[in-house]
Design a protein around this motif. Sequence first.
Motif, short mmCIF file in Angstrom:
data_model
loop_
_atom_site.label_atom_id
_atom_site.label_comp_id
_atom_site.label_asym_id
_atom_site.label_seq_id
_atom_site.Cartn_x
_atom_site.Cartn_y
_atom_site.Cartn_z
N LEU A 1 25.31 -41.41 -4.72
CA LEU A 1 24.33 -42.49 -5.23
C LEU A 1 24.03 -43.55 -4.06
N ALA A 2 25.08 -43.77 -3.19
CA ALA A 2 25.23 -44.98 -2.44
C ALA A 2 23.97 -44.96 -1.20
N PRO A 3 23.81 -43.83 -0.72
CA PRO A 3 22.48 -43.52 0.14
C PRO A 3 21.18 -43.90 -0.24
N GLN A 4 20.95 -43.98 -1.79
CA GLN A 4 19.53 -44.54 -2.27
C GLN A 4 19.77 -46.05 -2.70
N CYS A 5 20.79 -46.54 -2.36
CA CYS A 5 20.70 -48.20 -2.83
C CYS A 5 19.68 -48.74 -1.63
N LYS A 6 19.16 -50.09 -2.09
CA LYS A 6 18.12 -50.42 -1.14
C LYS A 6 19.09 -51.06 0.07
N PHE A 7 20.08 -51.60 -0.09
CA PHE A 7 20.76 -52.27 1.07
C PHE A 7 21.77 -51.36 1.63
N ARG A 8 21.87 -51.15 2.95
CA ARG A 8 22.73 -50.62 3.57
C ARG A 8 24.17 -51.35 3.57
N GLY A 9 25.38 -50.85 3.25
CA GLY A 9 26.40 -51.32 3.11
C GLY A 9 26.45 -52.20 1.64
N CYS A 10 25.64 -51.67 0.72
CA CYS A 10 25.78 -52.13 -0.61
C CYS A 10 27.09 -52.18 -1.00
N THR A 11 27.62 -53.18 -1.84
CA THR A 11 28.99 -53.08 -2.33
C THR A 11 29.11 -52.62 -3.73
N HIS A 12 27.88 -52.54 -4.48
CA HIS A 12 27.57 -51.99 -5.60
C HIS A 12 28.12 -52.88 -6.66
N ILE A 13 28.36 -54.30 -6.57
CA ILE A 13 28.63 -55.23 -7.44
C ILE A 13 27.56 -56.24 -7.91
N HIS A 14 26.82 -56.76 -6.91
CA HIS A 14 25.75 -57.60 -7.23
C HIS A 14 24.44 -57.48 -6.54
N GLU A 15 24.23 -56.70 -5.93
CA GLU A 15 23.04 -56.38 -4.95
C GLU A 15 21.76 -55.72 -6.03
N PRO A 16 20.54 -56.39 -5.74
CA PRO A 16 19.47 -55.68 -6.36
C PRO A 16 19.24 -54.28 -5.91
N GLU A 17 18.44 -53.85 -6.75
CA GLU A 17 18.17 -52.02 -6.71
C GLU A 17 19.36 -51.29 -6.16
N CYS A 18 20.53 -51.55 -6.57
CA CYS A 18 21.67 -50.88 -6.61
C CYS A 18 21.63 -49.57 -7.47
N LYS A 19 21.70 -48.41 -6.89
CA LYS A 19 21.64 -47.10 -7.58
C LYS A 19 22.99 -46.90 -8.48
N VAL A 20 23.89 -47.38 -7.88
CA VAL A 20 25.39 -47.38 -8.76
C VAL A 20 25.24 -48.32 -9.92
N LEU A 21 24.70 -49.31 -9.83
CA LEU A 21 24.50 -50.38 -11.01
C LEU A 21 23.41 -49.89 -11.99
N GLU A 22 22.44 -49.20 -11.64
CA GLU A 22 21.76 -48.45 -12.40
C GLU A 22 22.12 -47.41 -13.09
#
Length: 324
Positions: free
Chosen positions: A274-295
């Motif tokens: 899922l990580a390549p689909q996150c809004k931000f490159r280097g997303c930590t998947h903990i607090h970032e908006p539009e994080c596909k992992v959190l979704e």
Amino acid sequence: MTTGAKTLENNSNSKDLVGRIVKALSGYYYVVPEQMEAADQQETADAMIQCRARGIFKKRGESPLVGDRVIYVLTENGEGMVDAILPRDSELIRPPVANIDLAVLVFSVTEPVLNLQLLDKFLVHIEHAGLPAVLCLSKSDLAEEGEETQEAKDIMEAVSRIYEPIGYSIYTTSSRQQHGIEALKHRLQGHLAVFAGQSGVGKSSLLNALVPGLALETSEISSRLGRGRHTTRHVELIQVGEGFVADTPGFSQLDFVELGIEELSSCFREMKELAPQCKFRGCTHIHEPECKVLEALESGRIEPSRYEHYKLFVAEMKEKKRRY
């Protein structure tokens, strides 16, 4: 000379030979000739050659490892000398073994009780090493008897529910009842596999079941500590049909010394996808908006226990970084 190592007559015209190191002990390397790797267990043991390594390795800061394919020559005393190490396909630091192409993570359903956080930590290390992994649930007979029956059944069901959907094959075994042994043996054929798992989960008993007559030392679980004593003290390759298994010392702890925080999420298969689909490159998947992992976590497509372990590992790595 260690029992099973064959003393060969010196051949003054001997040429370079190719073999595999199956054991390293007290400065000696025990090599099985390449043409004997598919032979039966006794023939392989009879063909084993006790070798030293040339001093050039030490000068280069190199060391032959169990699992290495090497070039060796026979020496005057009927032993051998390792001349060169052939290129490795893989290398593990702990345990120190080369050319592994399959990891079998052995966890008991009880005695000791399966710890999902520890299982995920093992999987992180194996994924980071780039090895295919399968899960083996040992002592399944204990799910049918004793006070821990329901707990063991619940654990087996949880492992299937969590890990099969993300691509891990699961082998349920009982060394005592021979349940699942043939299926696991079939999976090992043609591979150089490593058995990994905490002490006391039954790795030696499992190998004894896979290779009748092997008689590896096993250890009962300490009722006071809830874990087994280490019964394996050195790395050794054990032949299982047309495959080899590295029987390795039990692990008491794992750390993340070789792994960076930014690499951690790629060691969780469902997050890596899922990580390549996150809004931000280097997303930590903990607090970032539009994080596909959190979704995916919110929608139930990622198992909460896996995500919680991910966050715990991030915190552990940050704490280590602060200390050093």
